[in-house]
Write a protein that holds these residues in place. Structure first.
Motif, PDB file in Angstrom:
ATOM      1  N   PRO A 223       0.808  -1.231   0.000  1.00  0.00           N
ATOM      2  CA  PRO A 223       0.000   0.000   0.000  1.00  0.00           C
ATOM      3  C   PRO A 223       0.832   1.268   0.000  1.00  0.00           C
ATOM      4  O   PRO A 223       0.450   2.270  -0.611  1.00  0.00           O
ATOM      5  N   GLN A 224       1.990   1.220   0.662  1.00  0.00           N
ATOM      6  CA  GLN A 224       2.815   2.425   0.727  1.00  0.00           C
ATOM      7  C   GLN A 224       3.342   2.800  -0.668  1.00  0.00           C
ATOM      8  O   GLN A 224       3.457   3.982  -1.006  1.00  0.00           O
ATOM      9  N   THR A 225       3.670   1.783  -1.464  1.00  0.00           N
ATOM     10  CA  THR A 225       4.152   2.042  -2.820  1.00  0.00           C
ATOM     11  C   THR A 225       3.026   2.611  -3.667  1.00  0.00           C
ATOM     12  O   THR A 225       3.212   3.550  -4.442  1.00  0.00           O
ATOM     13  N   ARG A 226       1.832   2.045  -3.509  1.00  0.00           N
ATOM     14  CA  ARG A 226       0.676   2.552  -4.262  1.00  0.00           C
ATOM     15  C   ARG A 226       0.403   4.012  -3.911  1.00  0.00           C
ATOM     16  O   ARG A 226       0.091   4.818  -4.791  1.00  0.00           O
ATOM     17  N   ALA A 227       0.522   4.326  -2.636  1.00  0.00           N
ATOM     18  CA  ALA A 227       0.264   5.707  -2.217  1.00  0.00           C
ATOM     19  C   ALA A 227       1.249   6.671  -2.891  1.00  0.00           C
ATOM     20  O   ALA A 227       0.866   7.763  -3.341  1.00  0.00           O
ATOM     21  N   LEU A 228       2.510   6.258  -2.971  1.00  0.00           N
ATOM     22  CA  LEU A 228       3.514   7.099  -3.628  1.00  0.00           C
ATOM     23  C   LEU A 228       3.184   7.290  -5.102  1.00  0.00           C
ATOM     24  O   LEU A 228       3.283   8.397  -5.642  1.00  0.00           O
ATOM     25  N   ILE A 229       2.784   6.187  -5.758  1.00  0.00           N
ATOM     26  CA  ILE A 229       2.463   6.248  -7.189  1.00  0.00           C
ATOM     27  C   ILE A 229       1.260   7.168  -7.412  1.00  0.00           C
ATOM     28  O   ILE A 229       1.270   8.027  -8.302  1.00  0.00           O
ATOM     29  N   GLU A 230       0.228   7.002  -6.609  1.00  0.00           N
ATOM     30  CA  GLU A 230      -0.983   7.807  -6.787  1.00  0.00           C
ATOM     31  C   GLU A 230      -0.704   9.290  -6.554  1.00  0.00           C
ATOM     32  O   GLU A 230      -1.243  10.152  -7.246  1.00  0.00           O
ATOM     33  N   ASP A 231       0.150   9.555  -5.587  1.00  0.00           N
ATOM     34  CA  ASP A 231       0.474  10.950  -5.306  1.00  0.00           C
ATOM     35  C   ASP A 231       1.260  11.559  -6.465  1.00  0.00           C
ATOM     36  O   ASP A 231       1.000  12.692  -6.884  1.00  0.00           O
ATOM     37  N   ALA A 232       2.205  10.794  -6.995  1.00  0.00           N
ATOM     38  CA  ALA A 232       3.055  11.323  -8.071  1.00  0.00           C
ATOM     39  C   ALA A 232       2.264  11.535  -9.366  1.00  0.00           C
ATOM     40  O   ALA A 232       2.523  12.472 -10.115  1.00  0.00           O
ATOM     41  N   TRP A 233       1.290  10.648  -9.622  1.00  0.00           N
ATOM     42  CA  TRP A 233       0.556  10.714 -10.891  1.00  0.00           C
ATOM     43  C   TRP A 233      -0.762  11.491 -10.770  1.00  0.00           C
ATOM     44  O   TRP A 233      -1.355  11.863 -11.788  1.00  0.00           O
ATOM     45  N   GLY A 234      -1.252  11.655  -9.547  1.00  0.00           N
ATOM     46  CA  GLY A 234      -2.581  12.250  -9.396  1.00  0.00           C
ATOM     47  C   GLY A 234      -3.642  11.376 -10.021  1.00  0.00           C
ATOM     48  O   GLY A 234      -4.601  11.869 -10.631  1.00  0.00           O
ATOM     49  N   ALA A 235      -3.484  10.068  -9.906  1.00  0.00           N
ATOM     50  CA  ALA A 235      -4.384   9.110 -10.566  1.00  0.00           C
ATOM     51  C   ALA A 235      -4.643   7.937  -9.633  1.00  0.00           C
ATOM     52  O   ALA A 235      -3.913   7.736  -8.664  1.00  0.00           O
ATOM     53  N   ARG A 236      -5.709   7.165  -9.946  1.00  0.00           N
ATOM     54  CA  ARG A 236      -6.027   5.993  -9.122  1.00  0.00           C
ATOM     55  C   ARG A 236      -5.321   4.761  -9.689  1.00  0.00           C
ATOM     56  O   ARG A 236      -5.266   4.564 -10.897  1.00  0.00           O
ATOM     57  N   THR A 237      -4.800   3.914  -8.796  1.00  0.00           N
ATOM     58  CA  THR A 237      -4.139   2.683  -9.225  1.00  0.00           C
ATOM     59  C   THR A 237      -5.063   1.495  -9.015  1.00  0.00           C
ATOM     60  O   THR A 237      -5.873   1.475  -8.070  1.00  0.00           O
ATOM     61  N   PHE A 238      -4.937   0.519  -9.911  1.00  0.00           N
ATOM     62  CA  PHE A 238      -5.699  -0.725  -9.780  1.00  0.00           C
ATOM     63  C   PHE A 238      -4.733  -1.895  -9.926  1.00  0.00           C
ATOM     64  O   PHE A 238      -4.017  -1.992 -10.919  1.00  0.00           O
ATOM     65  N   ASP A 239      -4.756  -2.751  -8.924  1.00  0.00           N
ATOM     66  CA  ASP A 239      -3.832  -3.877  -8.900  1.00  0.00           C
ATOM     67  C   ASP A 239      -4.412  -5.045  -9.693  1.00  0.00           C
ATOM     68  O   ASP A 239      -5.622  -5.312  -9.633  1.00  0.00           O
ATOM     69  N   THR A 240      -3.563  -5.724 -10.445  1.00  0.00           N
ATOM     70  CA  THR A 240      -3.943  -6.967 -11.105  1.00  0.00           C
ATOM     71  C   THR A 240      -2.797  -7.951 -10.879  1.00  0.00           C
ATOM     72  O   THR A 240      -1.695  -7.542 -10.513  1.00  0.00           O
ATOM     73  N   ALA A 241      -3.056  -9.220 -11.090  1.00  0.00           N
ATOM     74  CA  ALA A 241      -1.971 -10.201 -10.964  1.00  0.00           C
ATOM     75  C   ALA A 241      -2.210 -11.322 -11.949  1.00  0.00           C
ATOM     76  O   ALA A 241      -3.335 -11.794 -12.115  1.00  0.00           O
TER      77      ALA A 241
END
Lengths: 432, 62
Positions: A223-241
């Protein structure tokens, strides 16, 4: 309409089980009729597809391991004898990424298999709210690693304008995705961060760009990595695997983002078992994924031990209305990536989660080594600006999360650690 | 007619299944390459529809 396939995504669990059992019978029959490997393994286990009368009969099917698949490939080169079609009928060859250092698996697929791969990606595309009219940019190298190939075809199938971002460097990709007005970007979590760092360096404004959605795949994402990504991009992330062994994804995060991803249960059976004993574990318990796929005709996969660590929770955990169970937090790690350091278990994903709490840290690396007096040590090397408190704070956070284990923190010059476009390899185990 | 879960097929599902069956039959015919390749490609796609809707599940080496 929030669902790609409303008929099956909202089935009652009983009906879903009936669908899975029916598909399981046909895949097991296909495998026995067409694959020498499965004929042998079924016979050795005393299993025949006709025995699949009820749900509990699933466990009559013998487990398949990667070692068995690799041995089959070595004994029957180049593709092994799991293959259930004449290689002349296949349309594509892809390989695993080789992240673990092992020889890559070679996987043949037919047109039908690729149509299936795209179909499963469409559950994710639609489920996170992407629609025709969106513009998707795939920040991916389009090589023999299967990566985002299936997503590319899924975007096309779903009616999304698709931009292949292959054969370019990071700066070129940033300039392209901004210039073309991409609303969706697909990459690994590691590469999404790298794109953001590079954008900052060249002065590109990602937060002001049209990008509103990032589809992440290829590696666990704390989650911490996702938070960094979302903050940097100003966008929502969606995880897939996903995984090369099934040729597509098995899990996607819906628009409600319940903290985990839905298993695509109308196309797969996902069991979770104790990695030591093989016994099934219940909802909420950590265990190893065991996958059975219904859609890959060239390489049927029945009860494949993935080594992925997951925690399954019931469908009702999410409010979206789907009846597909979820993996809480997505893929949490692998049974084979845990490191034992002076008696303490260290999971790279957990270390990443803590490192990413410190926003000033750029890239990092975990290095394990043996001292001259034969003691195991662990160092986290970080790229970060001068900060008198950072090293001590990070050391204390890591120790507190690992039973007091002593971590050494080493600050290294910016740009000196390896960068990754696909799966990151941040652990260097140089122990004697 | 019923699907793999035991539900009655809807009128649209009956027509989709008929398209699937017709493509399966055509794929077994001695067609010119231009037609054979197109039929195989179409069958690969329609099989995803009928499979995802749970109408039929038949692995094929298309």
């Amino acid at each position: 309409m929030p669902y790609w396939n409303p008929k099956t995504e909202t089935l009652s669990r009983d009906r879903l089980r009936a669908l899975q059992l029916s598909k399981l019978r046909s895949v097991a029959t296909w495998a026995q009729a067409r694959s020498p490997f499965y004929r042998r393994s079924f016979a050795a286990a005393g299993f025949a597809p006709e025995q699949l009368r009820g749900w509990d009969d699933l466990r009559r099917i013998p487990l398949l391991t990667r070692d068995e698949w690799m041995a089959s490939q070595a004994q029957h080169p180049p593709y092994g004898d799991l293959l259930a079609v004449d290689p002349a009928r296949a349309s594509r060859l892809h390989t695993t990424s080789g992240t673990t250092g092992a020889d890559p698996l070679r996987a043949l697929d037919t047109r039908s298999d690729w149509a299936w791969a795209a179909e499963l990606w469409c559950y994710a595309i639609w489920g996170c709210g992407i629609r025709p009219g969106d513009i998707a940019y795939l920040a991916f190298g389009y090589g023999s690693f299967i990566g985002f190939w299936g997503l590319h075809y899924g975007f096309e199938k779903a009616g999304v304008l698709t931009i292949p971002g292959g054969a370019q460097n990071t700066e070129q990709r940033i300039r392209q995705l901004v210039a073309f007005g991409a609303t969706v970007v697909a990459s690994t979590p590691t590469y999404a961060l790298r794109l953001a760092q590079e954008a900052a360096r060249i002065g590109a404004d990602l937060r002001g760009s049209a990008v509103r959605t990032l589809i992440l795949s290829g590696e666990p994402c704390p989650p911490q990595t996702r938070a960094l990504i979302e903050d940097a991009w100003g966008a929502r992330t969606f995880d897939t695997a996903g995984m090369t062994e099934i040729g597509t994804i098995f899990l996607f995060e819906c628009a409600d983002r319940p903290g985990g991803g839905h298993v695509i249960e109308d196309h797969l059976i996902e069991e979770v078992a104790d990695p030591e004993t093989g016994d099934p574990v219940g909802y909420g318990e950590l265990g190893e994924r065991i996958v059975t796929s219904f859609g890959r005709s060239a390489v049927p996969l029945l009860r494949y031990r993935t080594a992925d660590l997951v925690r399954k929770v019931p469908a009702g955990t999410c409010s979206c209305g789907r009846t597909f169970d979820l993996y809480e937090g997505g893929v949490l790690g692998r049974t084979d990536d845990m490191k034992l350091v002076r008696g303490t278990n260290v999971y790279p994903r957990a270390v990443e989660g803590i490192v990413r709490e410190f926003a000033s840290v750029g890239e990092f690396q975990i290095r394990l080594f043996t001292t001259p007096d034969l003691r195991d040590e662990i160092t986290v090397r970080i790229e970060a600006p001068e900060d008198p408190d950072l090293l001590g704070d990070l050391r204390r956070r890591l120790a507190a999360a690992h039973e007091g284990l002593r971590f050494q923190i080493e600050r290294v010059p910016g740009g000196s650690l390896p960068r990754f476009e696909l799966k990151a390899r941040r652990v260097v185990d140089a122990r004697a | 007619m019923r699907d793999l879960m035991g539900n009655e097929l809807t009128p649209h599902e009956i027509r989709l299944l008929a398209v699937h069956r017709e493509l399966v039959a055509l794929a077994g015919e001695p067609l010119a390459p231009v037609a054979a390749a197109g039929v195989r490609a179409a069958l690969a796609q329609i099989a995803q529809v009928t499979g995802s809707l749970g109408l039929v599940h038949e692995p094929r080496d298309l």
